[in-house]
Design a protein around this motif. Sequence first.
Motif, PDB file in Angstrom:
ATOM      1  N   LEU A 218       0.758  -1.133   0.136  1.00  0.00           N
ATOM      2  CA  LEU A 218      -0.042  -0.047  -0.082  1.00  0.00           C
ATOM      3  C   LEU A 218       0.751   1.363  -0.038  1.00  0.00           C
ATOM      4  O   LEU A 218       0.607   2.165  -0.614  1.00  0.00           O
ATOM      5  N   VAL A 219       1.822   1.318   0.777  1.00  0.00           N
ATOM      6  CA  VAL A 219       2.778   2.408   0.860  1.00  0.00           C
ATOM      7  C   VAL A 219       3.417   2.480  -0.545  1.00  0.00           C
ATOM      8  O   VAL A 219       3.300   3.608  -1.059  1.00  0.00           O
ATOM      9  N   LYS A 220       3.626   1.544  -1.199  1.00  0.00           N
ATOM     10  CA  LYS A 220       4.414   1.782  -2.603  1.00  0.00           C
ATOM     11  C   LYS A 220       3.301   2.194  -3.565  1.00  0.00           C
ATOM     12  O   LYS A 220       3.576   2.992  -4.479  1.00  0.00           O
ATOM     13  N   LEU A 221       2.078   1.828  -3.396  1.00  0.00           N
ATOM     14  CA  LEU A 221       0.985   2.098  -4.134  1.00  0.00           C
ATOM     15  C   LEU A 221       0.745   3.950  -3.977  1.00  0.00           C
ATOM     16  O   LEU A 221       0.652   4.376  -4.984  1.00  0.00           O
ATOM     17  N   TYR A 222       0.747   4.209  -2.824  1.00  0.00           N
ATOM     18  CA  TYR A 222       0.503   5.643  -2.588  1.00  0.00           C
ATOM     19  C   TYR A 222       1.392   6.464  -3.209  1.00  0.00           C
ATOM     20  O   TYR A 222       1.289   7.472  -3.788  1.00  0.00           O
ATOM     21  N   LYS A 223       2.903   5.950  -2.994  1.00  0.00           N
ATOM     22  CA  LYS A 223       4.008   6.574  -3.508  1.00  0.00           C
ATOM     23  C   LYS A 223       3.982   6.626  -4.909  1.00  0.00           C
ATOM     24  O   LYS A 223       4.134   7.807  -5.639  1.00  0.00           O
TER      25      LYS A 223
END
Length: 165
Positions: A36-41
């Motif tokens: 999720l962190v990677k997707l947001y970034k």
Amino acid sequence: MIPLNSLTNNQKTELRNAFTLIDGDSKDSLITKEDLVKLYKTLGIQPPRKADLEVMVATDDKTSKGLNFAQFSNIMAQQLSKLDDRTTIHNALQVFAEGSDINDLIIDVDTLKEACCSVQLGEIGSGDNRLSRATFDELVRGFVKEQSNGKKLFLASNWLDAYID
């Protein structure tokens, strides 16, 4: 919970594609906090706080590190159901919104009340099961704006935002 069989084949395919995209490079068949962190970034959005991320991937299985495809699909089916409910109600109200912006429904209260209170609810022959005018007034309280000419307008978009998730 909304059964997965309520989704169309196209929706199921799109969910599978979305899951695969979110799972990212790890390809571990789980959507994790890290995914999720990677997707947001990637989207250029500030990721939520760690506690919020934990809620997003929480499962009944405390040992799990993320959501599997079945869990993800169930969550998405629930969210799609809410969207369908809102769209159905919005479209029904749109019928009464003469000249109103499609995104900002404003309806003459008396016209809507007449329509809502004249419809027979329940089985035919089960008695008079119409919505009472007092109940209607209670349901729209706080969402009616009176104009200087005395005409009352129902702020349907605000009502939808308040009551329909």
